[in-house]
Design a protein around this motif. Structure first.
Motif, PDB file in Angstrom:
ATOM      1  N   PRO A 177       0.693  -1.085  -0.049  1.00 55.34           N
ATOM      2  CA  PRO A 177       0.160   0.058   0.089  1.00 55.34           C
ATOM      3  C   PRO A 177       1.042   1.451  -0.078  1.00 55.34           C
ATOM      4  O   PRO A 177       0.487   2.355  -0.604  1.00 55.34           O
ATOM      5  CB  PRO A 177      -0.788  -0.191   1.393  1.00 55.34           C
ATOM      6  CG  PRO A 177      -0.929  -1.521   1.509  1.00 55.34           C
ATOM      7  CD  PRO A 177       0.433  -2.203   1.075  1.00 55.34           C
ATOM      8  N   VAL A 178       1.986   1.269   0.626  1.00 57.96           N
ATOM      9  CA  VAL A 178       2.940   2.482   0.787  1.00 57.96           C
ATOM     10  C   VAL A 178       3.449   2.660  -0.713  1.00 57.96           C
ATOM     11  O   VAL A 178       3.553   3.809  -1.332  1.00 57.96           O
ATOM     12  CB  VAL A 178       3.898   2.266   1.728  1.00 57.96           C
ATOM     13  CG1 VAL A 178       4.887   3.417   1.736  1.00 57.96           C
ATOM     14  CG2 VAL A 178       3.452   2.252   3.084  1.00 57.96           C
ATOM     15  N   LEU A 179       3.805   1.794  -1.398  1.00 62.48           N
ATOM     16  CA  LEU A 179       4.105   1.775  -2.826  1.00 62.48           C
ATOM     17  C   LEU A 179       3.284   2.195  -3.744  1.00 62.48           C
ATOM     18  O   LEU A 179       3.544   3.309  -4.583  1.00 62.48           O
ATOM     19  CB  LEU A 179       4.945   0.488  -3.287  1.00 62.48           C
ATOM     20  CG  LEU A 179       6.254   0.368  -2.542  1.00 62.48           C
ATOM     21  CD1 LEU A 179       6.831  -1.033  -3.073  1.00 62.48           C
ATOM     22  CD2 LEU A 179       7.534   1.156  -2.835  1.00 62.48           C
ATOM     23  N   MET A 180       2.124   1.804  -3.785  1.00 64.45           N
ATOM     24  CA  MET A 180       1.093   2.299  -4.544  1.00 64.45           C
ATOM     25  C   MET A 180       0.515   3.584  -4.134  1.00 64.45           C
ATOM     26  O   MET A 180       0.347   4.487  -5.168  1.00 64.45           O
ATOM     27  CB  MET A 180      -0.161   1.305  -4.319  1.00 64.45           C
ATOM     28  CG  MET A 180       0.112  -0.127  -5.047  1.00 64.45           C
ATOM     29  SD  MET A 180       0.801  -0.007  -6.581  1.00 64.45           S
ATOM     30  CE  MET A 180      -0.525   0.568  -7.529  1.00 64.45           C
ATOM     31  N   PHE A 181       0.537   4.035  -2.705  1.00 68.17           N
ATOM     32  CA  PHE A 181       0.294   5.398  -2.541  1.00 68.17           C
ATOM     33  C   PHE A 181       1.378   6.347  -3.210  1.00 68.17           C
ATOM     34  O   PHE A 181       1.218   7.544  -3.657  1.00 68.17           O
ATOM     35  CB  PHE A 181       0.171   5.610  -0.992  1.00 68.17           C
ATOM     36  CG  PHE A 181       0.014   7.027  -0.702  1.00 68.17           C
ATOM     37  CD1 PHE A 181      -1.418   7.626  -0.618  1.00 68.17           C
ATOM     38  CD2 PHE A 181       1.012   7.828   0.012  1.00 68.17           C
ATOM     39  CE1 PHE A 181      -1.338   8.609  -0.415  1.00 68.17           C
ATOM     40  CE2 PHE A 181       0.996   9.002   0.353  1.00 68.17           C
ATOM     41  CZ  PHE A 181      -0.450   9.448   0.296  1.00 68.17           C
ATOM     42  N   LEU A 182       2.440   5.956  -2.990  1.00 68.84           N
ATOM     43  CA  LEU A 182       3.675   6.954  -3.759  1.00 68.84           C
ATOM     44  C   LEU A 182       3.571   6.885  -5.113  1.00 68.84           C
ATOM     45  O   LEU A 182       3.945   7.905  -5.907  1.00 68.84           O
ATOM     46  CB  LEU A 182       4.953   6.001  -3.296  1.00 68.84           C
ATOM     47  CG  LEU A 182       6.263   6.630  -3.809  1.00 68.84           C
ATOM     48  CD1 LEU A 182       6.357   8.356  -3.376  1.00 68.84           C
ATOM     49  CD2 LEU A 182       7.627   6.146  -3.702  1.00 68.84           C
ATOM     50  N   ALA A 183       3.084   5.693  -5.775  1.00 67.64           N
ATOM     51  CA  ALA A 183       2.803   5.665  -7.205  1.00 67.64           C
ATOM     52  C   ALA A 183       1.837   6.603  -7.569  1.00 67.64           C
ATOM     53  O   ALA A 183       1.801   7.590  -8.715  1.00 67.64           O
ATOM     54  CB  ALA A 183       2.558   4.511  -7.871  1.00 67.64           C
ATOM     55  N   VAL A 184       0.575   6.678  -6.775  1.00 69.79           N
ATOM     56  CA  VAL A 184      -0.476   7.616  -6.863  1.00 69.79           C
ATOM     57  C   VAL A 184       0.038   9.248  -6.873  1.00 69.79           C
ATOM     58  O   VAL A 184      -0.412  10.054  -7.866  1.00 69.79           O
ATOM     59  CB  VAL A 184      -1.825   7.321  -6.078  1.00 69.79           C
ATOM     60  CG1 VAL A 184      -2.586   8.317  -6.194  1.00 69.79           C
ATOM     61  CG2 VAL A 184      -2.366   6.148  -6.432  1.00 69.79           C
ATOM     62  N   VAL A 185       0.823   9.344  -5.983  1.00 72.00           N
ATOM     63  CA  VAL A 185       1.151  10.743  -5.703  1.00 72.00           C
ATOM     64  C   VAL A 185       2.209  11.251  -6.831  1.00 72.00           C
ATOM     65  O   VAL A 185       1.854  12.303  -7.331  1.00 72.00           O
ATOM     66  CB  VAL A 185       1.915  10.863  -4.266  1.00 72.00           C
ATOM     67  CG1 VAL A 185       2.773  12.227  -4.382  1.00 72.00           C
ATOM     68  CG2 VAL A 185       0.959  10.744  -3.201  1.00 72.00           C
ATOM     69  N   LEU A 186       3.049  10.305  -7.365  1.00 72.59           N
ATOM     70  CA  LEU A 186       3.925  10.607  -8.364  1.00 72.59           C
ATOM     71  C   LEU A 186       3.132  10.704  -9.650  1.00 72.59           C
ATOM     72  O   LEU A 186       3.232  11.555 -10.609  1.00 72.59           O
ATOM     73  CB  LEU A 186       5.003   9.482  -8.726  1.00 72.59           C
ATOM     74  CG  LEU A 186       6.025   9.458  -7.510  1.00 72.59           C
ATOM     75  CD1 LEU A 186       7.133   8.421  -7.702  1.00 72.59           C
ATOM     76  CD2 LEU A 186       6.706  10.791  -7.273  1.00 72.59           C
ATOM     77  N   TRP A 187       2.007   9.877  -9.917  1.00 69.55           N
ATOM     78  CA  TRP A 187       1.106  10.112 -11.050  1.00 69.55           C
ATOM     79  C   TRP A 187       0.420  11.159 -11.155  1.00 69.55           C
ATOM     80  O   TRP A 187       0.322  12.000 -12.219  1.00 69.55           O
ATOM     81  CB  TRP A 187      -0.022   8.836 -10.923  1.00 69.55           C
ATOM     82  CG  TRP A 187      -0.860   8.841 -12.166  1.00 69.55           C
ATOM     83  CD1 TRP A 187      -0.690   8.819 -13.537  1.00 69.55           C
ATOM     84  CD2 TRP A 187      -2.277   9.266 -11.769  1.00 69.55           C
ATOM     85  NE1 TRP A 187      -1.980   8.565 -14.216  1.00 69.55           N
ATOM     86  CE2 TRP A 187      -2.844   9.195 -13.311  1.00 69.55           C
ATOM     87  CE3 TRP A 187      -3.101   9.782 -10.871  1.00 69.55           C
ATOM     88  CZ2 TRP A 187      -4.170   9.428 -13.429  1.00 69.55           C
ATOM     89  CZ3 TRP A 187      -4.426   9.971 -11.189  1.00 69.55           C
ATOM     90  CH2 TRP A 187      -4.914   9.648 -12.374  1.00 69.55           C
ATOM     91  N   THR A 188       0.030  11.814  -9.825  1.00 66.14           N
ATOM     92  CA  THR A 188      -0.741  13.331 -10.063  1.00 66.14           C
ATOM     93  C   THR A 188       0.151  14.181 -10.504  1.00 66.14           C
ATOM     94  O   THR A 188       0.014  15.339 -10.974  1.00 66.14           O
ATOM     95  CB  THR A 188      -1.307  13.628  -8.892  1.00 66.14           C
ATOM     96  OG1 THR A 188      -0.231  13.542  -7.796  1.00 66.14           O
ATOM     97  CG2 THR A 188      -2.414  12.431  -8.460  1.00 66.14           C
ATOM     98  N   ASN A 189       1.463  14.094 -10.190  1.00 67.82           N
ATOM     99  CA  ASN A 189       2.720  15.065 -10.501  1.00 67.82           C
ATOM    100  C   ASN A 189       3.164  14.688 -11.843  1.00 67.82           C
ATOM    101  O   ASN A 189       3.988  15.555 -12.364  1.00 67.82           O
ATOM    102  CB  ASN A 189       3.885  14.995  -9.426  1.00 67.82           C
ATOM    103  CG  ASN A 189       4.917  16.174  -9.534  1.00 67.82           C
ATOM    104  OD1 ASN A 189       4.417  17.251  -9.647  1.00 67.82           O
ATOM    105  ND2 ASN A 189       5.948  15.858  -9.402  1.00 67.82           N
ATOM    106  N   GLY A 190       2.802  13.635 -12.575  1.00 68.34           N
ATOM    107  CA  GLY A 190       3.219  13.456 -13.971  1.00 68.34           C
ATOM    108  C   GLY A 190       4.547  12.751 -13.934  1.00 68.34           C
ATOM    109  O   GLY A 190       5.190  12.536 -15.049  1.00 68.34           O
ATOM    110  N   THR A 191       5.126  12.359 -12.862  1.00 70.92           N
ATOM    111  CA  THR A 191       6.374  11.473 -12.808  1.00 70.92           C
ATOM    112  C   THR A 191       5.937   9.938 -13.141  1.00 70.92           C
ATOM    113  O   THR A 191       7.076   9.429 -13.677  1.00 70.92           O
ATOM    114  CB  THR A 191       7.079  11.726 -11.389  1.00 70.92           C
ATOM    115  OG1 THR A 191       7.084  13.135 -11.200  1.00 70.92           O
ATOM    116  CG2 THR A 191       8.285  11.020 -11.544  1.00 70.92           C
TER     117      THR A 191
END
Length: 259
Positions: free
Chosen positions: A95-109
């Motif tokens: 869940p921590v990694l997927m949350f990080l992926a969601v945050v980076l996805w919103t930033n376009g990274t």
């Protein structure tokens, strides 16, 4: 997982959020399944006492199925703790990694299907793959140990259902996403190739998880041992005791009324 697939199909832009929700469910599922194996064996203390003379078979899938040279380990509280840690780290880190992926996805990274070395996508996916294989390995080791003694509880069918969920939600999704990013699944307006691949995967998951739900209900819906019925002598004795209590109670009431 079928519900999250429905939401992702109806609202295509919510794919990352629905994947995050499904990942949390899958991570907890794997850890809880391992705890169920220990619970069905009577709990931690009973498990250690029951398998004190057994050996853990480490060369099992999906991580070390070919490493037959691995030594067999004794079972004690430390080895059991390490096996539980193997699934707990997945329940915590996924869940921590997927949350990080969601945050980076919103930033376009973070971009789905991006395998370039300078992107965060490849590193997150590789790390998720490592912790997933480690968790499945820990569950497989424990399952091979308890399978003979839990055969009367349909443990093999339950494990097959659990593996079916993992394969569909992980392997099938990865294959379809790769086909979408490489152009095998072509673009059909208004959906590009990756979005169409995700749409197809969600349609499949809705049907597959519905069938899996029906199968799991059939497997897990079993009757536990009930309290044995009283014999005729015990039933007669119990009725006589109840009659005596009723008569004594009536006699006491009459005595109180006279007083």
């Amino acid at each position: 997982m079928a519900i999250t697939s429905c939401v992702g199909m109806w609202i295509p832009r919510s794919t990352m959020f629905t994947d995050f929700t499904a990942s949390v469910f899958l991570a907890v599922l794997i850890h809880k399944f391992q705890l169920m194996l220990i619970s069905e064996s009577g709990g931690k203390k009973e498990f250690l006492k029951k398998y004190a003379d057994a050996k853990l078979q480490l060369h099992t899938g999906p991580l070390c199925c070919c490493c037959v040279c691995f030594p067999r380990k004794n079972i004690h509280s430390r080895t059991l703790f390490m096996l539980k840690l193997g699934t707990f780290q997945f329940a915590l880190l996924r869940p921590v990694l997927m949350f990080l992926a969601v945050v980076l996805w919103t930033n376009g990274t973070y971009t789905l299907g991006n395998s370039r070395a300078d992107s965060a996508t490849i590193y997150i996916n590789v790390f998720v793959g490592v912790i997933t294989i480690t968790a499945l390995w820990a569950v497989g080791i424990l399952f091979n140990l308890v399978r003979p003694s839990l055969a009367d509880k349909n443990i093999t069918s339950k494990f097959a259902c659990y593996e079916f969920i993992v394969i569909l939600s992980q392997l099938q999704t990865s294959i379809i996403n790769i086909l979408g990013t490489t152009g095998v699944i072509s673009c059909v307006p208004p959906l590009p190739g990756p979005s169409r691949a995700s749409y197809m995967n969600q349609q499949l998951l809705i049907m597959e998880m519905f069938l899996t739900t029906v199968l799991a209900r059939m497997i897990y819906r079993r009757r536990y041992e009930e309290t044995p019925a009283l014999s005729e002598d015990e039933e007669t004795k119990d009725n006589l005791q109840n009659s005596t209590l009723c008569l004594n109670g009536k006699a006491i009431d009459e005595g109180l009324q006279k007083v």
